[in-house]
Scaffold this motif. Structure first.
Motif, PDB file in Angstrom:
ATOM      1  N   GLY A   1      66.238 -28.541  -6.800  1.00  0.00           N
ATOM      2  CA  GLY A   1      64.989 -28.727  -7.164  1.00  0.00           C
ATOM      3  C   GLY A   1      63.889 -28.556  -5.985  1.00  0.00           C
ATOM      4  N   GLY A   2      64.597 -28.204  -4.867  1.00  0.00           N
ATOM      5  CA  GLY A   2      63.752 -28.163  -3.679  1.00  0.00           C
ATOM      6  C   GLY A   2      64.625 -28.230  -2.328  1.00  0.00           C
ATOM      7  N   GLY A   3      64.035 -28.491  -1.145  1.00  0.00           N
ATOM      8  CA  GLY A   3      64.992 -28.368   0.169  1.00  0.00           C
ATOM      9  C   GLY A   3      65.231 -29.757   0.516  1.00  0.00           C
ATOM     10  N   THR A   4      64.479 -30.697   0.128  1.00  0.00           N
ATOM     11  CA  THR A   4      64.291 -31.967   1.058  1.00  0.00           C
ATOM     12  C   THR A   4      63.803 -33.181  -0.192  1.00  0.00           C
ATOM     13  N   VAL A   5      64.337 -34.223   0.160  1.00  0.00           N
ATOM     14  CA  VAL A   5      63.584 -35.330  -0.804  1.00  0.00           C
ATOM     15  C   VAL A   5      62.209 -35.455  -0.899  1.00  0.00           C
ATOM     16  N   GLU A   6      61.414 -35.045  -0.088  1.00  0.00           N
ATOM     17  CA  GLU A   6      59.989 -34.953  -0.050  1.00  0.00           C
ATOM     18  C   GLU A   6      59.627 -34.118  -1.025  1.00  0.00           C
ATOM     19  N   ASP A   7      60.416 -32.995  -1.270  1.00  0.00           N
ATOM     20  CA  ASP A   7      60.164 -31.848  -2.214  1.00  0.00           C
ATOM     21  C   ASP A   7      60.133 -32.389  -3.740  1.00  0.00           C
ATOM     22  N   LEU A   8      61.386 -33.175  -3.963  1.00  0.00           N
ATOM     23  CA  LEU A   8      61.715 -33.767  -5.244  1.00  0.00           C
ATOM     24  C   LEU A   8      60.661 -34.846  -5.518  1.00  0.00           C
ATOM     25  N   LEU A   9      60.160 -35.597  -4.505  1.00  0.00           N
ATOM     26  CA  LEU A   9      59.159 -36.611  -4.869  1.00  0.00           C
ATOM     27  C   LEU A   9      57.929 -36.027  -5.342  1.00  0.00           C
ATOM     28  N   GLN A  10      57.673 -34.881  -4.722  1.00  0.00           N
ATOM     29  CA  GLN A  10      56.229 -33.951  -5.169  1.00  0.00           C
ATOM     30  C   GLN A  10      56.498 -33.479  -6.499  1.00  0.00           C
ATOM     31  N   LEU A  11      57.666 -33.035  -6.583  1.00  0.00           N
ATOM     32  CA  LEU A  11      57.951 -32.380  -8.029  1.00  0.00           C
ATOM     33  C   LEU A  11      57.803 -33.521  -9.128  1.00  0.00           C
ATOM     34  N   ALA A  12      58.336 -34.929  -8.886  1.00  0.00           N
ATOM     35  CA  ALA A  12      58.162 -35.933  -9.713  1.00  0.00           C
ATOM     36  C   ALA A  12      56.744 -36.345 -10.006  1.00  0.00           C
ATOM     37  N   GLN A  13      56.001 -36.236  -8.954  1.00  0.00           N
ATOM     38  CA  GLN A  13      54.600 -36.814  -9.132  1.00  0.00           C
ATOM     39  C   GLN A  13      53.771 -35.632 -10.117  1.00  0.00           C
ATOM     40  N   ALA A  14      54.185 -34.399  -9.763  1.00  0.00           N
ATOM     41  CA  ALA A  14      53.703 -33.348 -10.391  1.00  0.00           C
ATOM     42  C   ALA A  14      53.739 -33.333 -12.102  1.00  0.00           C
ATOM     43  N   GLU A  15      55.246 -33.789 -12.213  1.00  0.00           N
ATOM     44  CA  GLU A  15      55.454 -33.954 -13.626  1.00  0.00           C
ATOM     45  C   GLU A  15      54.699 -35.111 -14.287  1.00  0.00           C
ATOM     46  N   ALA A  16      54.500 -36.117 -13.478  1.00  0.00           N
ATOM     47  CA  ALA A  16      54.102 -37.353 -13.978  1.00  0.00           C
ATOM     48  C   ALA A  16      52.353 -36.931 -14.287  1.00  0.00           C
ATOM     49  N   GLN A  17      51.704 -36.092 -13.764  1.00  0.00           N
ATOM     50  CA  GLN A  17      50.337 -35.658 -13.828  1.00  0.00           C
ATOM     51  C   GLN A  17      50.128 -34.482 -14.491  1.00  0.00           C
ATOM     52  N   ALA A  18      51.360 -33.830 -15.036  1.00  0.00           N
ATOM     53  CA  ALA A  18      51.046 -32.647 -15.678  1.00  0.00           C
ATOM     54  C   ALA A  18      50.589 -32.975 -17.244  1.00  0.00           C
ATOM     55  N   GLU A  19      49.835 -31.821 -17.689  1.00  0.00           N
ATOM     56  CA  GLU A  19      49.295 -32.006 -19.045  1.00  0.00           C
ATOM     57  C   GLU A  19      50.264 -32.300 -20.139  1.00  0.00           C
ATOM     58  N   PRO A  20      50.101 -33.054 -21.039  1.00  0.00           N
ATOM     59  CA  PRO A  20      50.970 -33.306 -22.102  1.00  0.00           C
ATOM     60  C   PRO A  20      51.497 -31.935 -23.061  1.00  0.00           C
ATOM     61  N   GLY A  21      52.982 -32.079 -23.029  1.00  0.00           N
ATOM     62  CA  GLY A  21      53.651 -31.109 -23.743  1.00  0.00           C
ATOM     63  C   GLY A  21      54.251 -30.068 -22.971  1.00  0.00           C
ATOM     64  N   LEU A  22      53.828 -30.123 -21.497  1.00  0.00           N
ATOM     65  CA  LEU A  22      54.595 -29.339 -20.382  1.00  0.00           C
ATOM     66  C   LEU A  22      55.788 -30.104 -20.216  1.00  0.00           C
ATOM     67  N   VAL A  23      57.060 -29.190 -19.993  1.00  0.00           N
ATOM     68  CA  VAL A  23      58.157 -29.472 -19.742  1.00  0.00           C
ATOM     69  C   VAL A  23      58.650 -28.973 -18.117  1.00  0.00           C
TER      70      VAL A  23
ATOM     71  N   LEU B   1      65.772 -36.101  -8.260  1.00  0.00           N
ATOM     72  CA  LEU B   1      65.468 -36.946  -6.982  1.00  0.00           C
ATOM     73  C   LEU B   1      66.409 -37.880  -6.680  1.00  0.00           C
ATOM     74  N   ALA B   2      67.346 -38.458  -7.553  1.00  0.00           N
ATOM     75  CA  ALA B   2      68.270 -39.730  -7.249  1.00  0.00           C
ATOM     76  C   ALA B   2      69.342 -38.778  -6.514  1.00  0.00           C
ATOM     77  N   VAL B   3      69.619 -37.478  -6.912  1.00  0.00           N
ATOM     78  CA  VAL B   3      70.956 -37.005  -6.262  1.00  0.00           C
ATOM     79  C   VAL B   3      70.596 -36.419  -4.607  1.00  0.00           C
ATOM     80  N   ALA B   4      68.957 -36.130  -4.715  1.00  0.00           N
ATOM     81  CA  ALA B   4      68.664 -35.704  -3.398  1.00  0.00           C
ATOM     82  C   ALA B   4      68.513 -36.919  -2.333  1.00  0.00           C
TER      83      ALA B   4
END
Length: 360
Positions: free
Chosen positions: A96-118, A335-338
């Protein structure tokens, strides 16, 4: 049935062609385009019958509903963020990325994504039938309360030299890029541990400074359960052939094989439809070569032979897009794995000291 049209951002990760092939077995799904600045894009698009495009062309195509990201680790999250901003669901290749920071950023983007996006991360070993059945048996209490778990993972001998395991921006090597599969399976089955003790070893007998770690011994600490994970970067068996998880309970045990998929269940007395003693299921006694030819075994386009775990992974992704069903490999677990792998590297710096795993 909602039609799904898919494009790719990046094609150099070994799993790209496997997912294309798996998606094309699902009714109503098309894979139409791929973008990458790598010169092998032409080979990929011609062989798999997709159109070569730029990243902008893929993202601006309103017909494309979803994007698979198979780029270098450092580019995975930037590509995923652009795809989500363009209104497209994504599956981001593991880890999902190269670092923990990448996965944190991806988690934040998921939380802010428009409804219906997976947003799904490309962990598919967790979807092996053997792991799925074992998880169900554990949750049903067939072996009583779990008290300890022993797991093993490995990278194929010679793989430590590949660019794939030595990307400069990644936080680690074989443990991070290959070991993450088994760690994800443990997180899938038991959740994240509270803390980690680890020794991550580099051996002059096995490799020089041009590659990263050779092995690791990890203790995952849960409130009332111990989990050990051993990782070897120089295994001579096929990918995942020697990977296994053994689960010990108060009333029995389960042994899980990954490839070939197999399950051995022992219960001390008849329970929940299981007879006392051993019950064994094996998918196949022969492990097909993971890569199709010896010449491309370690290339970034190995065109995998055994893609059994990619089928449920891609069906899960498509079902989530179509129906809103739960994501089969969520960002939270990635993120937990990272965070676990990061804790392993930090523990090694402190000679195996206990390192707390941050809550996802």
């Amino acid at each position: 049935m909602k039609p799904i049209v898919v494009g790719l951002l990046g094609i150099t990760h070994p799993h790209a062609s496997a997912r294309v092939r798996a998606l094309r077995e699902i009714e109503g799904v098309e894979v139409v385009a791929a973008a990458d600045d790598d010169p092998r894009l032409t080979y990929f698009t011609e062989k798999y019958g997709v159109e070569a495009r730029t990243i902008d062309e893929v993202l601006q195509d309103d017909r494309i509903d979803a994007v698979m990201v198979h780029s270098k680790s450092k580019d995975m999250v930037p590509h995923a963020l652009r795809a989500l901003a363009a209104g497209k669901s994504v599956v981001v290749e593991k880890p999902g990325g190269g670092t923990v920071e990448d996965l944190l950023q991806l988690a934040q983007a998921e939380a802010q994504a428009e409804p219906g996006l997976v947003v799904q991360v490309g962990y598919n070993v967790r979807l092996a039938r053997s792991i799925g059945q074992a998880k169900e048996l554990i949750e049903a209490g067939v072996i009583g309360d779990v008290v300890s778990v022993s797991a093993r993972g490995a990278a194929l001998v010679g793989e430590h030299l590949t660019a794939h395991l030595n990307q400069p921006a990644d936080m680690g090597g074989a443990l991070w890029i290959i070991g993450c599969h088994m760690l994800d399976s443990l997180v899938h089955m038991f959740g994240a541990p509270d803390s980690v003790n680890a020794r991550v070893h580099k051996s002059a007998r096995l490799s020089d400074e041009t590659s990263r770690e050779d092995s690791a011994a990890v203790l995952l600490n849960y409130p009332d359960m111990s989990v050990t994970f051993s990782f070897d970067g120089h295994d001579r068996l096929e990918w995942f052939e020697s990977s296994r998880i053994s689960v010990y309970g108060t009333a029995g045990m389960i042994e899980i094989g990954i490839l070939p998929q197999k399950l051995r269940v022992y219960v001390d007395q008849d329970r929940v439809g299981w007879k006392a003693g051993w019950t064994e299921w094996t998918e196949s006694y022969f492990t097909p070569p993971f890569a199709r030819t010896e010449s491309n075994k370690f290339s970034e386009l190995p065109e995998l032979e055994n893609i059994s775990n990619f089928h449920p992974e891609m069906r899960g992704w498509v079902d989530s897009i179509r129906t809103g069903s739960p994501v089969v490999a969520p960002v939270a677990d990635a993120l937990a794995v990272a965070q676990i792998v990061d804790a392993c590297y930090r523990s090694e710096k402190e000679l195996g000291a206990s390192i707390e795993v941050e809550s996802a």
